[in-house]
Design a protein around this motif. Structure first.
Motif, mmCIF file in Angstrom:
data_model
loop_
_atom_site.group_PDB
_atom_site.id
_atom_site.type_symbol
_atom_site.label_atom_id
_atom_site.label_comp_id
_atom_site.label_asym_id
_atom_site.label_seq_id
_atom_site.Cartn_x
_atom_site.Cartn_y
_atom_site.Cartn_z
ATOM 1 N N HIS A 9 -11.784 -7.060 -0.330
ATOM 2 C CA HIS A 9 -10.482 -6.413 -0.438
ATOM 3 C C HIS A 9 -10.517 -5.069 0.290
ATOM 4 N N ARG B 74 -2.014 -4.359 -4.213
ATOM 5 C CA ARG B 74 -2.152 -5.125 -2.964
ATOM 6 C C ARG B 74 -1.549 -6.518 -3.081
ATOM 7 N N ARG C 159 -1.851 -9.683 -0.302
ATOM 8 C CA ARG C 159 -2.394 -10.123 0.993
ATOM 9 C C ARG C 159 -2.125 -11.614 1.158
ATOM 10 N N THR D 38 -1.154 -7.722 4.986
ATOM 11 C CA THR D 38 -1.660 -6.998 3.825
ATOM 12 C C THR D 38 -0.703 -5.855 3.532
ATOM 13 N N ASP E 101 -0.421 -2.771 1.002
ATOM 14 C CA ASP E 101 -1.030 -1.904 -0.002
ATOM 15 C C ASP E 101 -0.063 -0.772 -0.317
#
Length: 446
Positions: A2, A140, A142, A177, A179
């Protein structure tokens, strides 16, 4: 792994309804045994998860030599973190750790699809290695997918819908991704605004295991060594689905979930979404209602409110997402308020009820907000739900709050037309003297 991405590699459009994600986070002080990270995060369903650092192992899935079946996602890293040795910050501490994770895969070799999905609330370090004053947290999502051809791909997951315009097929043709929450070191509130929440949890859990270092019994919302059906999606989409060219439509309902329930006692979370009244004359008699919406733990949790006259109203929840609604037929005497209570003690016995007092306001609706380029006239039409004693309505610019003017009209529907030059506001807000308001984007017309 990660890792924090350096860039997003693909255009994507995210859709989904408005949701509250996580509800609260440990305010500190932050202690060395926890890597000086926040000890816990709480979601809107009332579950509080600790930073998962326990070496408890699964009693359902045996480990292999050198790879224990930990209930937490522990990631050994030579020279950084040796999981066979006691934790010691910063000399033997994971460079990545998790309050929560729920991962899934979806593979169809015949169709050329290989999808990996990650959802997590993660602890990490800005420089990559454990260091004092460098701690970060973030939420997160993804999504990585090998796809066979170019085209539009829609991926529905527990925390929303992402649409990808893929110019060419290939390995990781979809590689996204997201975040949210990375900010100043040791500031952990940013993750509250991310996509994650409520926490997904196994339909077969919770699971109780023994911490070998302390001998304590610990409770986990899932077993990351298994893939299982889950619950907890704020949209009731407890699955991964990919749709795309040539009739592609694949789905999986199982996830590997990790999270350790905290012993920290927290009150039931509650976010009041709306408390409004409406009234009108029907056949010469007043007819009124008070409508209350709140976000709180779903059943077996309960929600109720006291209307403006103190009458108790039980609220209802339809689909396990924690969205509650209740209605009273009382005609309020203004100014008025309602008191809304959420109780989650059946699901979490140590949890205490939470009561919020909320002003009762009218419901304002903007029917029109247009700006004529030719004439420079801004026209606003709006109405109030109080049709018996319509309050004054005023308009302001949505971004700056600068006054635009008062709407006029004898009844609940009122309007305003005024010259604004050379640039109109992007949005307008109409505010009622009885507390209600509504915002709308301004439409530009010839």
């Amino acid at each position: 792994m990660h890792r924090i991405p350096s860039a997003l590699l693909l255009f994507a459009m995210t859709t989904g309804g408005t949701q509250a994600a996580l509800f609260d986070v440990d305010p500190g002080p932050y202690l060395a045994p926890n890597g000086k990270f926040a000890a816990w995060y709480q979601d809107t369903h009332g579950r509080t998860l600790d930073l998962c650092l326990s070496r408890a192992v699964s009693s359902r899935v045996p480990g292999a030599p050198g790879t224990p079946s930990y209930m937490c996602v522990l990631l050994p890293n030579p020279g950084v973190y040796d999981d066979t040795q006691p934790l010691n910050f910063p000399t033997n501490f994971p460079d990545e750790a998790f309050w929560f994770s729920a991962d899934a895969t979806l593979v169809d070799a015949t169709r050329g699809i290989d999808l990996t999905y990650v959802s997590a609330v993660e602890a990490a370090f800005g420089s990559g290695l454990p260091a004092e004053g460098d701690q970060l947290s973030f939420a997160r999502i993804r999504i990585r997918v090998d796809v066979p051809t170019a085209g539009i791909y829609t991926i529905t997951h527990p925390y929303g819908v992402d649409v990808f315009n893929v110019p060419a097929g290939g390995r990781r043709a979809i590689n996204m991704t997201r975040d949210i929450g990375i900010g100043a070191p040791m500031t952990y509130t940013g993750a509250l605004k991310g996509d994650i929440g409520p926490f997904l949890r196994s339909r077969n859990g919770p699971y109780v295991e023994t911490n070998p270092d302390t001998g304590a019994q610990e409770t986990f919302i899932g077993d990351p060594n298994l893939t299982e059906a889950v619950t907890g999606s704020p949209f009731n989409t407890n699955y991964i689905r990919i749709e795309g060219p040539n009739g592609l439509d694949l789905r999986t309902d199982v996830f590997a979930v990790s999270g350790k329930l905290s012993a920290t006692v927290r009150p039931a979370p509650q976010i009041v979404q709306r408390a409004t009244y409406s009234r009108e004359n029907v056949n010469g008699l007043p007819k009124a209602q008070q409508d209350v919406f709140t976000l709180a733990p779903p059943p077996p949790g309960t929600a109720s409110f006291l209307d403006s006259a103190g009458a108790s109203v039980a609220m209802t929840e339809a689909n396990g997402t924690g969205n509650w609604y209740g209605q009273s037929g009382g005609n309020p005497i203004l100014p008025a308020q309602v008191q809304i209570t959420a109780n989650n003690s059946v699901a979490i016995p140590a949890s205490t009820p939470t009561t919020h007092a909320q002003p009762l306001v009218d419901l304002v609706s903007i029917q029109r907000a247009t700006y004529s380029i030719a004439s420079g006239q801004l026209t606003i039409e709006a109405s109030t739900s109080d049709k018996i004693s319509p309050p004054a309505l005023t308009a302001v610019a949505g971004e700056s709050g600068a006054s635009i003017g008062s709407l006029t009209g004898d009844g609940p529907a009122k309007s305003l037309s005024t010259g604004i030059s050379p640039i109109p506001p992007a949005t307008v807000r109409v505010i009622s003297a009885n507390g209600g308001s509504d915002s709308e984007e301004v439409e530009l017309v010839p």
